[in-house]
Motif scaffolding. Structure first.
Motif, PDB file in Angstrom:
ATOM      1  N   ALA A   1       0.825  -1.208   0.000  1.00  0.00           N
ATOM      2  CA  ALA A   1       0.000   0.000   0.000  1.00  0.00           C
ATOM      3  C   ALA A   1       0.864   1.265   0.000  1.00  0.00           C
ATOM      4  O   ALA A   1       1.824   1.388   0.773  1.00  0.00           O
ATOM      5  CB  ALA A   1      -0.921   0.006   1.217  1.00  0.00           C
TER       6      ALA A   1
ATOM      7  N   SER B   1       1.953   3.369   2.936  1.00  0.00           N
ATOM      8  CA  SER B   1       0.650   3.576   3.569  1.00  0.00           C
ATOM      9  C   SER B   1       0.214   2.259   4.200  1.00  0.00           C
ATOM     10  O   SER B   1       1.025   1.340   4.372  1.00  0.00           O
ATOM     11  CB  SER B   1      -0.364   4.068   2.532  1.00  0.00           C
TER      12      SER B   1
ATOM     13  N   ALA C   1      -2.994  -0.766   4.070  1.00  0.00           N
ATOM     14  CA  ALA C   1      -4.056  -1.251   3.197  1.00  0.00           C
ATOM     15  C   ALA C   1      -5.443  -0.967   3.756  1.00  0.00           C
ATOM     16  O   ALA C   1      -6.436  -1.025   3.017  1.00  0.00           O
ATOM     17  CB  ALA C   1      -3.881  -2.746   2.953  1.00  0.00           C
TER      18      ALA C   1
ATOM     19  N   ALA D   1      -5.468   4.411  -0.091  1.00  0.00           N
ATOM     20  CA  ALA D   1      -4.172   3.833  -0.423  1.00  0.00           C
ATOM     21  C   ALA D   1      -4.226   3.236  -1.826  1.00  0.00           C
ATOM     22  O   ALA D   1      -5.296   2.841  -2.317  1.00  0.00           O
ATOM     23  CB  ALA D   1      -3.786   2.763   0.590  1.00  0.00           C
ATOM     24  N   TRP D   2      -3.054   3.191  -2.461  1.00  0.00           N
ATOM     25  CA  TRP D   2      -3.011   2.705  -3.853  1.00  0.00           C
ATOM     26  C   TRP D   2      -2.116   1.477  -3.969  1.00  0.00           C
ATOM     27  O   TRP D   2      -1.015   1.424  -3.414  1.00  0.00           O
ATOM     28  CB  TRP D   2      -2.477   3.792  -4.785  1.00  0.00           C
ATOM     29  N   GLU D   3      -2.605   0.476  -4.750  1.00  0.00           N
ATOM     30  CA  GLU D   3      -1.835  -0.691  -5.161  1.00  0.00           C
ATOM     31  C   GLU D   3      -2.340  -1.090  -6.544  1.00  0.00           C
ATOM     32  O   GLU D   3      -3.514  -0.891  -6.853  1.00  0.00           O
ATOM     33  CB  GLU D   3      -2.028  -1.873  -4.216  1.00  0.00           C
TER      34      GLU D   3
ATOM     35  N   ARG E   1      -5.396   0.837 -10.613  1.00  0.00           N
ATOM     36  CA  ARG E   1      -5.603   0.211  -9.306  1.00  0.00           C
ATOM     37  C   ARG E   1      -6.315  -1.124  -9.495  1.00  0.00           C
ATOM     38  O   ARG E   1      -7.264  -1.226 -10.281  1.00  0.00           O
ATOM     39  CB  ARG E   1      -6.445   1.113  -8.401  1.00  0.00           C
TER      40      ARG E   1
ATOM     41  N   GLY F   1      -4.296  -5.182  -4.754  1.00  0.00           N
ATOM     42  CA  GLY F   1      -3.008  -4.863  -5.343  1.00  0.00           C
ATOM     43  C   GLY F   1      -2.644  -5.808  -6.466  1.00  0.00           C
ATOM     44  O   GLY F   1      -3.497  -6.478  -7.058  1.00  0.00           O
TER      45      GLY F   1
ATOM     46  N   ASN G   1     -10.170  -2.051  -0.073  1.00  0.00           N
ATOM     47  CA  ASN G   1      -9.859  -2.369  -1.470  1.00  0.00           C
ATOM     48  C   ASN G   1      -9.477  -3.836  -1.675  1.00  0.00           C
ATOM     49  O   ASN G   1      -8.964  -4.209  -2.721  1.00  0.00           O
ATOM     50  CB  ASN G   1      -8.725  -1.469  -1.966  1.00  0.00           C
TER      51      ASN G   1
END
Length: 472
Positions: free
Chosen positions: A124, A135, A137, A142-144, A164, A168, A198
């Motif tokens: 993350a 970051s 999760a 948060a981005w993955e 995204r 992830g 996510n």
């Protein structure tokens, strides 16, 4: 550079070879279970390391793990938890760094198609930029996922897109469409939890990202096929008391586009798919090994598409599993023949293959990434085993696999450091290894069984997108 040493092997003194690479002493060893000294590389007589480039710049720390490798135009692209490095390998004994991109987001596994490079991010981050921060999760922002780079200028890669994906992208597999107007990325990810916005359970699917080759900025998720409507392997204890993973997604997928086949290493399950419909992989057969396998990690077809080698990542790569305690079957490769035709094809277990030498308690050892050595009529594979080193082995006889070459070298005799070869692949006449700590290695193998492979050449090579090298 350390002075040369002599090793006592099975009562024999074996002189150190006259090749010194990156501060490591190289020696030929005949005794399988003799433990080399720290930074001492030992190998079979038919293999030797001919070059090493240590990790450099921001990647030189112990925490910046090297990861997977992709090849294009006689260049190797090596992923790293902090980005990727492009090496010129036109002179294999003298590789050189062409460029290095700092873009943190482990594992940064890589694949390449034409002028496009793809990276997997499974940690993350605060955003999708290359200047993002770590970051958690559980943060919905948060981005993955997948990052896309333009590498038409290998000396100056350009970041062009991101996508995204749910949970992830731990790994991904590139598959071109028939018209070559797009490529599909089959994204493997796993371990959902109710507190991860996510990455919600059951996550029994993969994500398929389409990247238009002329407009990569339009990359997007176009399908999320469910692979395990029944939930897959529920996990639990194996007979020896160790645990096997429940299936909550896939760890790795290997495609053989020419044969419309896809092999899934999916935590608790090994799967064979029909890939005729690129957006809807269809399960042909599924197997489990609830005796010896802990975590189905990756897969490799033989050239004729009649066998699959599945690896078991026992201990997650952090344990010394190549020893007498775990024995020859736990943490081994599983060799399966594909029998029958069409929808009646089955995965039939034939045997296990594991390193035939033991590692010390300070050497993490696990079955990891490898590829075929392209010899027509034979099934030969080179494979990374972390600090177990690199093994070349023949599984032409599925029931009786045999090692034909190897190399190894420990990092420490006092502590367990995560290290060793993450990926070892054969490309255009040499073996290339991404060593987690030591950097980029080039090895030569000189053996009559692998010699025909030297005439097989690829412009582009991704181990998880298997090419054919003629009738096997």
């Amino acid at each position: 550079m350390k002075p040369r040493r002599r090793l006592r092997l099975s009562g024999l003194l074996v002189a150190a070879a006259a090749v010194l690479v990156a501060g490591s002493t190289t020696a030929t060893a005949s005794a399988q279970n003799t433990s080399p000294g720290v930074d001492e590389i030992v190998h079979s007589p038919n293999m030797r390391q001919i070059a090493n480039l240590p990790k450099e710049g921001p990647f030189a720390t112990q925490e910046a793990f090297n990861s997977d490798i992709a090849f294009t135009k006689n260049h190797a692209i090596v992923g790293n938890y902090d980005g990727f490095t492009i090496y010129d390998i036109r002179k294999p004994h003298k590789p050189r760094v062409v460029s290095q991109v700092l873009c943190p987001g482990g594992q940064n596994d890589v694949s390449v198609s034409g002028d496009l490079l793809f990276l997997s991010t499974d940690y993350a981050r605060t955003n999708d930029s290359c200047t993002s921060e770590p970051s958690v999760a559980s943060d919905p922002n948060a981005w993955e996922g997948i990052k896309v780079f333009d590498i038409s200028d290998l000396a100056n890669p350009e970041y062009v897109a991101s996508v995204r994906t749910d949970c992830g992208s731990h790994t991904h597999t590139m598959v071109p469409d028939q018209q070559r107007e797009s490529v599909y990325l089959y994204v493997s990810s796993y371990s959902p939890a109710a507190n991860l916005p996510n990455c919600q359970p059951p996550h029994d699917k993969i994500s398929i990202v389409e990247v238009p080759t002329k407009h990569p900025e339009r990359a997007a998720v176009v399908a999320t096929p469910v692979l395990f409507p029944d939930g897959g392997n529920p996990g639990g204890p194996n007979p020896d008391g160790t645990n096997r993973s429940a299936t909550t997604g896939c760890h790795d997928l290997t495609a053989y586009p020419e044969k419309n086949l896809l092999a899934g290493a999916c935590m608790g399950d090994g799967v064979l798919f029909d890939l005729s419909d690129k957006l809807n992989p269809r399960v042909i057969d599924r197997v489990q090994d609830n005796v010896n396998f802990a975590f189905w990690h990756s897969a490799t077809f033989n050239n004729s598409g009649t066998k699959v080698v599945y690896t078991d990542e026992l201990g997650g790569g952090g344990l010394p599993t190549c020893n007498a305690t775990f024995g020859p079957n736990r943490g081994a490769d599983g060799i399966y023949d594909i029998t029958g035709r069409g929808d009646d094809r089955k995965l039939e277990f034939r045997s296990y293959y594991k390193l035939p030498r033991h590692q010390t308690e300070n050497e993490n050892c696990v079955a990891h990434n490898g590829s075929l050595i392209p010899v027509k009529g034979r099934d030969i594979m080179v494979q990374a085993w972390y600090q177990g080193g690199i093994s070349v082995w023949d599984f032409t006889d599925s029931a009786n696999p045999k090692e034909i070459g190897w190399e190894r070298g420990p990092l420490s005799d006092t502590q367990r450091i995560t290290g060793g070869s993450w990926s070892a692949y054969y490309y255009n006449g040499h073996i290339y290894s991404s060593d987690i700590q030591k950097g980029f290695d080039v090895l030569a193998i000189n053996d009559w069984r692998t010699a025909p492979a030297k005439s097989v050449r690829y412009d582009e090579f991704n181990a998880q997108t298997q090419p054919s090298y003629g009738r096997g």
